[in-house]
Enzyme design. Structure first.
Site, PDB file in Angstrom:
ATOM      1  N   HIS A 364      25.497  29.087  17.935  1.00 50.92           N
ATOM      2  CA  HIS A 364      26.063  27.747  17.965  1.00 50.92           C
ATOM      3  C   HIS A 364      27.222  27.625  18.919  1.00 50.92           C
ATOM      4  CE1 HIS A 364      23.357  27.327  14.703  1.00 50.92           C
ATOM      5  NE2 HIS A 364      23.236  26.146  15.246  1.00 50.92           N
ATOM      6  N   CYS A 677      11.562  18.388  24.180  1.00 50.70           N
ATOM      7  CA  CYS A 677      13.029  18.452  24.155  1.00 50.70           C
ATOM      8  C   CYS A 677      13.597  19.877  24.030  1.00 50.70           C
ATOM      9  CB  CYS A 677      13.580  17.575  23.036  1.00 50.70           C
ATOM     10  SG  CYS A 677      13.148  18.149  21.397  1.00 50.70           S
TER      11      CYS A 677
HETATM   12  C1  PEP Z   1      13.517  23.350  19.770  1.00 49.91           C
HETATM   13  O1  PEP Z   1      13.195  24.133  18.888  1.00 49.91           O
HETATM   14  O2  PEP Z   1      12.994  23.332  20.901  1.00 49.91           O
HETATM   15  C2  PEP Z   1      14.576  22.357  19.541  1.00 49.91           C
HETATM   16  C3  PEP Z   1      14.839  21.418  20.433  1.00 49.91           C
HETATM   17  O3  PEP Z   1      15.319  22.468  18.407  1.00 49.91           O
HETATM   18  P1  PEP Z   1      16.478  23.585  18.197  1.00 49.91           P
HETATM   19  O4  PEP Z   1      16.703  24.252  19.519  1.00 49.91           O
HETATM   20  O5  PEP Z   1      17.672  22.844  17.719  1.00 49.91           O
HETATM   21  O6  PEP Z   1      15.859  24.463  17.174  1.00 49.91           O
END
Ligand code: PEP
Ligand code: MG
Length: 747
Positions: A364, A677
């Site tokens: 994080h 994303c």
């Molecule tokens: C992903 O898993 O690609 C995503 C966008 O979520 P996170 O990175 O927050 O798990």
């Protein structure tokens, strides 16, 4: 015997202190010290080996070996008995050295006539600086007391080395912390920055390793430990009764602070002539050396607690608190062993760069650094022991390289690079308001990922059409307690205000896996990434999810609202979550809250199973967003946080691209809006391939929008598709080499 040793050892340390105070310098001082040690311990030979570079040790002074070998004899880490002591950070005590395993004969030193060998590491704060050796003609194993005495002397030598006591004319030793050093780490966030070091935890400097008065030192130690105990008890009181990680750490602190063994060892060190600070450091060094060998996670954590506690004790003893009075430079580059997201947020945008010795790309802190667009390098091994506050430093987040105290050539080359990056930024700014349209007319929607209020100012400048992913859990992670609903309403309303009518996709809480809320009971699961996380928690314990949905509806306050559920693995989970949303909407309406102007409810496609869901799912869901980070880790069964396997599988792997293409086709057939994303959306080459296989909406870090748009606008997708098809036809594993070659031909 112990009594005799104590006084003997104290006498030797007294003589060493005189040597330190005398005006002989550098090499002469080293020579004098080897003479003193050999003489006091009744050994024919005493030698000091120090590191010349990271893995070469050099004989720097000797009493008893051939003097011509000084600064000539060198050995690699692990080579010979001396190299073994340094590598294993362990004492080697051999009665018949030439017969001992690992012995290497160095003819220039004339050492074959010495049978017995005792070598101890010279280390400070777990960093091995060299090796101290005594040898004798007679074949005998050194006693435990002699080993201990040599370790105490080695501790003092380490402090003297750190203080630069051996630097000077003819010493062929340069001062520590003055040479240029290059570190190769892992890329956490791209970008390049030049600035000056700001240590998150300043190094404690011990200027008095040898005690004048052991009784006084003993008293100082006891007083400091008492102060430490009171402090830990106070922290425990403040932590209350909750059973969380913080409390566990504090309990461990208390255990060590009351540990008789720890105290006894330090007292023993003092009675042998060390100062209180040096005694604490000696124990800390041993704990750090142990830490390097322990593989058990629990034990490692406990040793790291002991390390933290020693740091606190050192600060009390030296009066060098966390606040050393040093002033943060105007262009600070933060260096830390590790740092939590909340602490990083406290520094905020004042930082020009961040370098972590540990940390991980998916952590994080890394997400926060990315949100703040600050160049970040992680796994820069040993940097906290090398860097000093105020050192000139350059961070190359593009390559994962750090230059500490760079020489002029590096500075010039690096500044050229920064200028090039700035020129590229200008180019990107010039196309900011232009569409992301390829040469053959495909128009893409580029959006940004966000998670903190700090992200939002980037929205107008980045050229993003909206926020394609708002990670709501970051707000929960950076706090010490569960945020209240009213706080969330205010926060989400501010996000929507800042977006000025642009679409914001709020992802509901994605906790679990690596994202453990500090105030929630940790869930002991063997495979957290495959465990109780995200929507699974939301559906099993709908209280938090309901509260979050209420907050979103109230924050929208009549504006359009877009919500997306993370980690949906089967149709039923989406249906259940959607039902919860509908129920919440109805209840909010009954309470008199204004309904959103429109509402879209989507799902993240992060598990391969969802790609094969029934057609009905694709028809019912308002939109889908591929979470490429998770989807890729589950597709290849390769942990996204594990540096060892993370890079093994390429996003441009033909199988993965085919899989993604299948998803695009299914969405196309059902008219389902689809976007991507994950982090790959922000990598220009990956984004180009995603566009080529049919994706028309990508969400990424704000800083990536310029580079991605720039490449898309220069490319013809039909040609990229042909390159992909040809590579596939040839049976290649990844299309990357072919794409890179094609790109080179384009310029
Ligand atoms: C992903 O898993 O690609 C995503 C966008 O979520 P996170 O990175 O927050 O798990
Ligand atoms: Mg995810």
């Amino acid at each position: 015997m112990a009594e005799r040793l104590e006084t003997g050892s104290r006498k030797l340390l007294g003589r060493l202190r005189d040597a330190m105070a005398s005006d002989v310098e550098g090499q002469a001082r080293l020579d004098k010290i080897t003479h003193l040690i050999g003489d006091s311990m009744g050994c024919e030979v005493c030698s000091i080996y120090l590191f010349r570079d990271e893995d070469t040790l050099e004989l720097c002074a000797t009493e008893g070996l051939n003097k011509d070998a000084v600064h000539q004899t060198r050995m690699k880490l692990g080579e010979g008995l001396v190299g073994m002591v340094a590598r294993d950070r362990q004492v080697v005590n051999a009665a018949d050295a030439p017969q001992a395993k690992g012995f290497r004969y160095m003819p220039e030193t004339g050492e074959e006539i010495f049978s017995s060998f005792l070598g101890v590491p010279v280390q400070r704060l777990g960093e091995v600086l060299g090796v101290l050796v005594v040898q004798s003609k007679s074949s005998r194993a050194y006693s435990a007391d002699e080993v201990y005495a040599l370790e105490v002397v080695a501790m003092v030598l380490a402090e003297m080395t750190e203080l630069g006591a051996f630097v000077g004319e003819g010493a062929a030793m340069s001062a520590r912390h003055s040479q240029p050093v290059m570190f190769k780490g892992t890329i956490g966030q791209e970008g390049a920055a030049e600035g000056h070091v700001w240590l998150h935890e300043p190094r404690v400097v011990v200027t008095n390793p040898i005690a004048d008065d052991p009784h006084r030192e003993m008293e100082r130690l006891r007083e400091a430990v008492e102060q430490l105990r009171v402090g830990v008890d106070k922290m425990l009181e403040l932590a209350g009764q909750q059973d969380n990680d913080q409390r566990q750490v504090l309990e461990a602190y208390r255990m060590f602070a009351n540990s008789k063994g720890w105290m006894r060892r330090m007292e023993e060190d003092i009675s042998n002539g060390l100062s209180a600070e040096a005694a604490v450091e000696k124990e800390q060094s041993l704990a750090r050396a142990r830490m390097g060998k322990v593989t058990d996670n629990y034990l490692r954590e406990r040793l790291s607690d002991l390390d933290d506690l020693s740091n606190r004790l050192l600060r009390i003893l030296t009066g060098q608190g966390a606040d050393t009075g040093a002033e943060m430079p105007a262009d600070p580059i933060l260096i830390a062993r590790n740092i939590g997201p909340a602490e990083l947020l406290d520094y905020g945008r004042s930082l020009k760069g961040i370098i972590l010795e540990q940390g991980s790309v998916g952590s994080h802190a890394a997400i926060v650094a990315r949100a703040l667009a600050i160049p970040l390098v992680v796994h820069a091994n040993r940097i906290t022991t090398e860097a000093l506050n105020g050192d000139h430093i350059m961070v190359d987040g593009e390559q994962g390289v750090v230059h500490l105290r760079p020489d002029d050539n590096v500075v010039t080359a690096f500044r050229d690079k920064i200028a090039m990056l700035a020129a590229a930024q200008e180019r990107y700014a010039s196309i900011r308001d232009k569409p992301a349209e390829t040469r053959d007319g495909a128009v893409l929607s580029l959006q940004m990922n966000a998670g903190l209020m700090a992200d939002l100012p980037s929205l107008p400048n980045s050229g993003a059409e909206g926020v394609g992913l708002f990670r709501t859990e970051l707000q929960f992670l950076v706090r010490n307690q569960m945020p209240r609903r009213s706080e969330l309403v205010a926060l989400y309303a501010r996000v929507l205000d800042a977006a000025q009518g642009k679409r914001v996709v709020f992802r509901t809480l994605d906790i679990g896996s690596d994202k453990v809320l500090p105030y929630m009971k940790p869930n002991d699961e063997p495979n957290p990434a495959l465990g109780w996380r995200a929507i699974r928690v939301g559906l099993d314990k709908p209280g938090i999810m309901r509260m979050q949905l209420q907050a979103l509806i109230r924050a929208a306050d009549g504006r359009p609202l877009t919500v997306m559920f993370p980690f949906v693995a089967q149709f039923e989970e989406y249906r259940e979550a959607r039902k919860l949303m509908e129920k919440t909407l109805a209840a909010e309406e009954r309470l008199g809250h204004v309904m959103p102007a429109s509402i879209e409810i989507g799902a993240m496609l992060e598990t391969p199973s969802l790609a094969f869901a029934p057609v009905k799912f694709f028809e019912e869901v308002d939109f889908l967003s591929i979470g490429g980070n998770d989807l890729k880790q589950f597709f290849f069964a390769a942990d996204r946080e594990n540096e060892r396997v993370r890079r093994r599988y390429d996003t441009l792997n033909v199988s993965f691209l085919s899989f993604l293409e299948g998803i695009v086709e299914r969405c196309h057939a059902t008219g389902t809006a689809l976007s991507f994303c994950g982090e790959d959306a922000g990598r220009p080459v990956e984004a180009l391939c995603l566009a080529a296989i049919g994706l028309r909406s990508l969400s990424m870090r704000p800083a990536s929008i310029g580079p991605v748009k720039n490449l898309l606008r220069r490319s013809n997708l039909a040609e990229v598709r042909k390159v992909i098809a040809d590579a596939r036809h040839r049976g290649e594993m990844s299309v990357r080499p072919s794409i890179m070659e094609w790109l080179r031909e384009q310029t």
